[in-house]
Write an enzyme that holds these catalytic residues in place. Structure first.
Site, short mmCIF file in Angstrom:
data_model
loop_
_atom_site.label_atom_id
_atom_site.label_comp_id
_atom_site.label_asym_id
_atom_site.label_seq_id
_atom_site.Cartn_x
_atom_site.Cartn_y
_atom_site.Cartn_z
N SER A 1 73.43 77.28 69.75
CA SER A 1 72.39 78.11 70.33
C SER A 1 71.16 78.05 69.44
CB SER A 1 72.88 79.55 70.52
OG SER A 1 72.00 80.24 71.39
N HIS B 1 74.67 83.16 58.50
CA HIS B 1 74.74 83.94 57.27
C HIS B 1 73.42 84.64 57.01
CE1 HIS B 1 78.45 81.69 55.83
NE2 HIS B 1 78.01 80.91 56.82
N ASP C 1 73.58 75.58 59.65
CA ASP C 1 73.14 74.19 59.81
C ASP C 1 72.37 74.10 61.12
OD1 ASP C 1 74.63 73.82 57.54
OD2 ASP C 1 76.17 72.58 58.48
#
Length: 279
Positions: free
Chosen positions: A237, A135, A76
């Site tokens: 980050s 991912h 996200d």
């Protein structure tokens, strides 16, 4: 140097497990302040530390675009800039460029510089409230994982517009072959208060440890399936993806893990911007 120590201290504090009642209170305050959406996660009283809250797993599967040629958002985040590498240059954010070869550091041999020309970069910003696990954006065969030592400056967009932070901050670089047998680079960029970047496939990588640059090559590439969990940030980050792909979304767009952000094998920009005119 002070940012490195601040990040280490924050990491230590965020790992502390307070008495249960106090920890639950702290978690609720953090959730309220950062406006964290826990609808897909356990409630605040489930987490034994602040870092456990930040690195929370999903409690139910996400819908993932599993089309063979789709490039999905690895987490996200917000797409803050995308474009095509031109003369080894990429935009960090509008008005600030950086050398892609410097970002990739030891993962790119000097004689390979021409191979990244025309590849598409995606600069993805994770806010502190976002899901912090990342991912595989497509099926991958990882051929090397490198650590590049550096600073730990903030990667907030308000900072990125002032200096080329991506190439000066510490980072972990995954070099891979994608599902179309084309090169793909996945760069996890460290930041202020990011105590660690964890890469599950390579436990020898230790970030914010002052051990210097290193690289691990794999004679037998490490295979990862699309959407398989690669690692996590212990605080928000940025990620830079570099692939032979198009971009299907506009800059400054919030995206969710599993959402299609590009089409592999197609470097045509499906949006209205180009390398030098970001909207």
């Amino acid at each position: 140097m002070i940012n490195r120590w601040l990040s280490k201290i924050f990491g230590i504090l965020a790992d502390l497990e307070l008495p249960m009642c106090l920890q639950h209170f702290v978690n609720k305050v953090v959730v309220a302040i950062l406006k964290i959406d826990l609808s897909e996660h356990e409630p605040p009283n489930h987490y034994a530390s602040i870092n456990a809250l930040f690195t929370r797993p999903l409690t139910r599967p996400r819908d993932v675009d599993m089309s063979a040629d789709s490039l999905i958002a690895p987490t996200d985040c917000r797409l803050i800039a995308s474009g095509v590498v031109c003369n080894n240059q990429a935009l960090q954010i509008k008005g600030i460029s950086y050398a892609m070869s410097t970002l990739l550091a030891q993962s790119l041999e000097p004689h390979e510089l021409s191979s990244i020309e025309g590849m598409r970069y995606f600069n993805l910003y994770l806010a502190p409230r976002d899901y912090h696990r990342f991912h595989a954006p497509t099926d991958l065969h990882i051929v090397s994982i490198a650590y590049c030592d550096g600073n730990l400056c903030s990667v907030r967009p308000s900072i990125l517009c002032k200096s080329p932070v991506f190439v000066s901050n510490e980072r972990v670089i995954l070099r891979a072959i994608d599902s179309r047998d084309q090169p793909l680079y996945f760069v996890a960029v460290g930041a202020l208060n990011v105590g660690k970047i964890l890469i599950y496939a390579e436990p020898r990588i230790h970030t914010n440890a002052g051990r210097g640059a290193t690289i691990y090559h794999y004679d037998k590439p490490i295979s990862m399936q699309k959407a398989q969990e690669l690692g996590q940030f212990k605080m928000g980050s940025s990620i830079v993806l570099l692939a032979k792909a198009s971009c299907n979304i506009q800059d400054n767009t919030a995206v969710r893990f599993g959402q299609c952000i590009g089409t592999l094998g197609d470097n045509h920009d499906n949006t209205t911007r180009n390398h030098y005119t970001q909207k």
